[in-house]
Design an enzyme around this catalytic site. Structure first.
Site, PDB file in Angstrom:
ATOM      1  N   LYS A 174       0.836  -1.207   0.000  1.00 39.42           N
ATOM      2  CA  LYS A 174       0.000   0.000   0.000  1.00 39.42           C
ATOM      3  C   LYS A 174       0.868   1.253   0.000  1.00 39.42           C
ATOM      4  CE  LYS A 174      -1.807  -1.464   3.771  1.00 39.42           C
ATOM      5  NZ  LYS A 174      -2.614  -1.698   4.993  1.00 39.42           N
ATOM      6  N   THR A 205      -8.030   9.505   8.885  1.00 43.23           N
ATOM      7  CA  THR A 205      -7.708   8.275   8.158  1.00 43.23           C
ATOM      8  C   THR A 205      -7.418   7.099   9.094  1.00 43.23           C
ATOM      9  OG1 THR A 205      -5.388   8.975   8.054  1.00 43.23           O
ATOM     10  CG2 THR A 205      -6.801   9.533   6.171  1.00 43.23           C
ATOM     11  N   GLY A 207      -7.727   3.793  10.782  1.00 45.53           N
ATOM     12  CA  GLY A 207      -8.438   2.557  10.466  1.00 45.53           C
ATOM     13  C   GLY A 207      -8.453   2.185   9.001  1.00 45.53           C
ATOM     14  N   THR A 208      -7.708   2.903   8.149  1.00 46.20           N
ATOM     15  CA  THR A 208      -7.741   2.591   6.720  1.00 46.20           C
ATOM     16  C   THR A 208      -7.224   1.182   6.428  1.00 46.20           C
ATOM     17  OG1 THR A 208      -5.616   3.739   6.514  1.00 46.20           O
ATOM     18  CG2 THR A 208      -7.589   4.960   5.883  1.00 46.20           C
ATOM     19  N   GLY A 209      -6.094   0.811   7.065  1.00 46.31           N
ATOM     20  CA  GLY A 209      -5.520  -0.502   6.789  1.00 46.31           C
ATOM     21  C   GLY A 209      -6.421  -1.636   7.228  1.00 46.31           C
ATOM     22  N   CYS A 210      -6.989  -1.517   8.423  1.00 46.58           N
ATOM     23  CA  CYS A 210      -7.916  -2.547   8.919  1.00 46.58           C
ATOM     24  C   CYS A 210      -9.119  -2.669   7.995  1.00 46.58           C
ATOM     25  CB  CYS A 210      -8.387  -2.193  10.327  1.00 46.58           C
ATOM     26  SG  CYS A 210      -7.084  -1.928  11.535  1.00 46.58           S
TER      27      CYS A 210
END
Length: 447
Positions: A174, A205, A207-210
């Protein structure tokens, strides 16, 4: 009805922005049922992680067994696994499954809190990556896993290949922290795909990865192929970022449920478009208001982030004598051109969701000014070379440039064309009804 079942093995975020809390929202938004194995409790908010309380390993195993023996699972997503011992246990438990596994190698929180012990990194590489259908590191995580810098698209490609060589079925590196336009690199051991989109400027932003990893797992659980699942999950995340929640005093959480907005508003927005087109078609004398390339009307769904979120007329708007006529029905994604204008306007003002392409005429520009409207012009001759090289980027650049100069979204934006490009005047407004009001005024037929 039996929904797709996704087992989330991750930590809890007391602030509700990331971890299990974000995972539950992402799965629900895509129609999956999420079950949980909580690996740790965290005391955190939008600014910091204050403390981490690990779940005893035997209780982690009991949670997994309780779900597996009764409910079952169609996919697994792993998130925060704070210790080498926990990574070892989870790898052992995943060896009992034959479903897709998405590994999000969570290492550091948005606020800078360390969520993975350094000694656990090696365990993750040796034990968990070989269990992963997909691993989803950001640039920092890819660097930690591979021990080298990953700060360019070329380096992302090399990193993805290296992660697959370590045993992962596929890797999604990412690039949200890339310089310039962000993008994500997917490599499945055979080919690589680079997904990019304009950066959304916001601090909210968390929590984007989760959210991304769980969205992908939810789609894999429903039988999606990997590349389409990644693309659809990225769309959900873009909507979640655009709809981010202003909470606390740090990085507010993304809102995965914003993905539902376009679907919930599709019917009412289609009705608004149909009503606006019916009004236009009923007025004689508007046929001369469209350009030679024909006209177009676009209306973005709330929270739109892509052309598929913008309603437009299939086949454009033509004229039959003195009257306008829609050549086809209104559909999402029917015009990438008008979508670029609308999305650029929404980036500056989310309420400015409609645009229409009309014929350019100096007299129409002067009339717009006499009505007290704000009018902006861009010149294709000033378009940067890198923009010209990207097909279809001129309208996005021109609209953004005008808004930047004026400091707001104007009622009218026009350009005088260039060789092979007809000059076009564009109306902008909050909704298609307001567009028709402006079209009638510009044509001298308004109140």
């Amino acid at each position: 009805m039996t929904p797709a079942r996704v087992l989330i093995i991750a930590g809890s975020d007391s602030g509700g922005g990331a971890g299990i809390q974000a995972d539950l929202k992402a799965a629900a938004a895509l129609g999956a049922h999420a079950m949980t194995v909580i690996t740790a409790l965290t005391a955190q908010n939008t600014k910091e992680v204050r403390a981490v309380h690990p779940t005893p390993l035997d209780f982690v195993e009991q949670q997994f067994a309780a779900v597996a023996e009764d409910i079952g699972m169609d996919a697994v997503k792993t998130g925060m696994l704070h210790s080498a011992e926990l990574v070892e246990l989870v790898a052992k438990l995943l060896g009992l499954t034959k479903v897709p596994v998405v590994v999000d190698p969570v290492m550091v929180s948005k606020g800078g809190g360390v969520l993975l012990d350094p000694q656990a990194v090696e365990a993750l590489k040796l034990l968990l990556l070989p269990r992963a259908t997909l691993v989803t590191p950001n640039l920092d995580e890819a660097e930690a896993l591979l021990g080298r810098e990953v700060r360019s698209r070329a380096a992302m490609e090399d990193a993805a290949a290296a992660l697959v060589a370590l045993g992962a079925g596929a890797a999604l590196v990412k690039g949200g922290h890339l310089q310039g336009e962000p993008g994500d690199l997917l490599y499945d051991g055979r080919e690589s795909l680079f997904f990019s989109a304009p950066r959304i400027e916001t601090p909210h932003t968390h929590g984007t990865g989760c959210t991304l990893a769980t969205a992908i797992a939810s789609l894999l659980a429903q039988g999606w192929e990997l590349a389409p699942a990644v693309e659809r999950a990225r769309l959900l995340v873009r909507r979640a970022i655009a709809g981010g929640l202003v909470l606390g005093h740090g990085h507010g959480p993304v809102n995965a449920l914003a993905d539902l907005g376009p679907r919930l508003e599709l019917g009412p927005c289609l009705a608004e478009m149909d009503a606006a087109i019916e009004r236009m078609e009923g007025v004689s004398g508007l046929g001369e208001m469209i350009p030679e390339v024909r006209g177009q009307l676009g209306y973005a769904l709330p929270g739109a982030v892509s052309a598929q979120d913008v309603l437009a007329v299939a086949g454009r708007i033509t004229n039959i004598g003195p009257r306008l006529k829609a050549a086809g029905p209104v559909r999402p994604g029917a015009s990438s051109h008008v979508a670029k204008i609308v999305l650029a306007a929404m980036a500056a003002d989310p309420n400015m969701r409609a645009a229409m392409a009309c014929r350019f005429d100096e007299a129409l520009v002067e009339r717009a000014r006499s009505l007290g409207w704000s009018v902006g012009e861009f010149s294709r001759a000033e378009e940067p070379p890198e923009v010209k090289q990207r097909e279809g980027s001129s309208l996005e650049w021109g609209t953004t440039e005008v808004i930047r100069r004026l400091g707001k979204v104007p009622e009218v934006i026009f350009d005088r064309g260039e060789s092979g490009k007809e000059p076009v005047l564009r109306l902008l407004a909050r909704n298609p009804g307001a567009i028709v009001d402006r079209l009638l005024l510009l044509a001298g037929q308004g109140a």
